[in-house]
Design an enzyme around this catalytic site. Structure first.
Site, short mmCIF file in Angstrom:
data_model
loop_
_atom_site.label_atom_id
_atom_site.label_comp_id
_atom_site.label_asym_id
_atom_site.label_seq_id
_atom_site.Cartn_x
_atom_site.Cartn_y
_atom_site.Cartn_z
N SER A 79 53.54 55.70 37.91
CA SER A 79 55.24 56.01 38.07
C SER A 79 55.28 57.18 38.23
CB SER A 79 56.67 54.59 37.22
OG SER A 79 57.87 53.97 37.81
N ASP B 155 54.15 45.83 44.77
CA ASP B 155 55.18 46.95 43.93
C ASP B 155 56.78 46.37 44.22
OD1 ASP B 155 56.29 48.90 43.39
OD2 ASP B 155 55.00 50.12 42.73
N HIS C 275 55.43 46.68 40.41
CA HIS C 275 55.26 48.13 39.79
C HIS C 275 54.55 47.83 38.07
CE1 HIS C 275 56.38 52.19 39.97
NE2 HIS C 275 57.56 51.26 38.28
#
Length: 216
Positions: free
Chosen positions: A57, A141, A173
């Site tokens: 991320s 995601d 995610h």
């Protein structure tokens, strides 16, 4: 990661995250990541020739910048479910702004870009990274469109042939590592065995959780 890959893991909380003091900013977080890497390279109890940066991320944006700035200290980079830029993410999260904000690949007028103080434009530096890169993409995601990872890979491989892209059909995610099962860990192990042979001594982990806080 320590159990499955038999490696050491060094993790940090950026300024303003977790229990760290201060306020987060792109400049400050880059300084924090650099300080962590410099600390590792001064240690005598690890093999500093085998430091791998892992970023998920936002951590992927941090990790990419760290690898680009330290080709002599970072041996390889692993990116998981990261975005092309915060500007591109803003256009996705706030669709009504998409005509006024966007990254370098956007065709919008970008008149609001100046309001974003931390653009984290990984798409603009990914092709300048010389080290091997492994892209891990969760196709489910729910935060970052998987197309962002595909665009990063496409840009990186233009100048770096040591890039590998692997997607995981059930990966979300933050849980691609879990939903990817054994294949997830085998993918990383094969990458490390190929590009960082012998003992994998340390992985600098720039992960953040789904609330934007670094993992413990």
């Amino acid at each position: 990661m320590m159990q499955r890959l038999q490696c050491n893991v060094f993790m940090l909380s950026y300024r303003g995250y977790g229990e760290s003091d201060g306020h987060p900013s792109q400049h400050g977080i880059i300084m924090d990541a650099q300080a962590a890497l410099d600390h590792l390279t001064r240690r005598k109890d690890i093999d500093t020739s085998r430091i791998v940066v892992f970023g998920r991320s936002l951590g992927g944006a941090v990790g990419a910048m760290l690898a680009r700035n330290n080709s002599d200290k970072v041996s390889a980079l692993i990116l998981e479910n990261t975005f092309t830029s915060i500007l591109d993410m803003a256009a996705i999260m706030f669709p009504f702004l998409k005509w006024f904000i966007g990254g370098s690949g956007s065709k919008s007028p970008k008149v609001l870009n100046y309001l974003v103080r931390s653009p984290w434009s990984t798409i603009d530096i990914i092709d300048k990274i010389e080290q091997p890169i492994l892209f891990l993409s969760g196709l489910q995601d729910e935060l970052v469109p998987p197309s962002h990872m595909q665009m990063l890979y496409a840009k990186a491989i233009e100048n770096n042939r040591d890039c590998r892209f692997v997607d995981f059909p059930n990966g979300t995610h933050m849980d691609t590592w879990f939903n990817g099962g054994e294949r997830y860990w085998r993918t990383i192990q094969l990458f490390l065995d190929h590009y960082i042979p012998e003992i994998k001594e340390c992985i600098l982990n720039c992960e953040v959780d789904d609330k934007g806080n670094p993992s413990d």
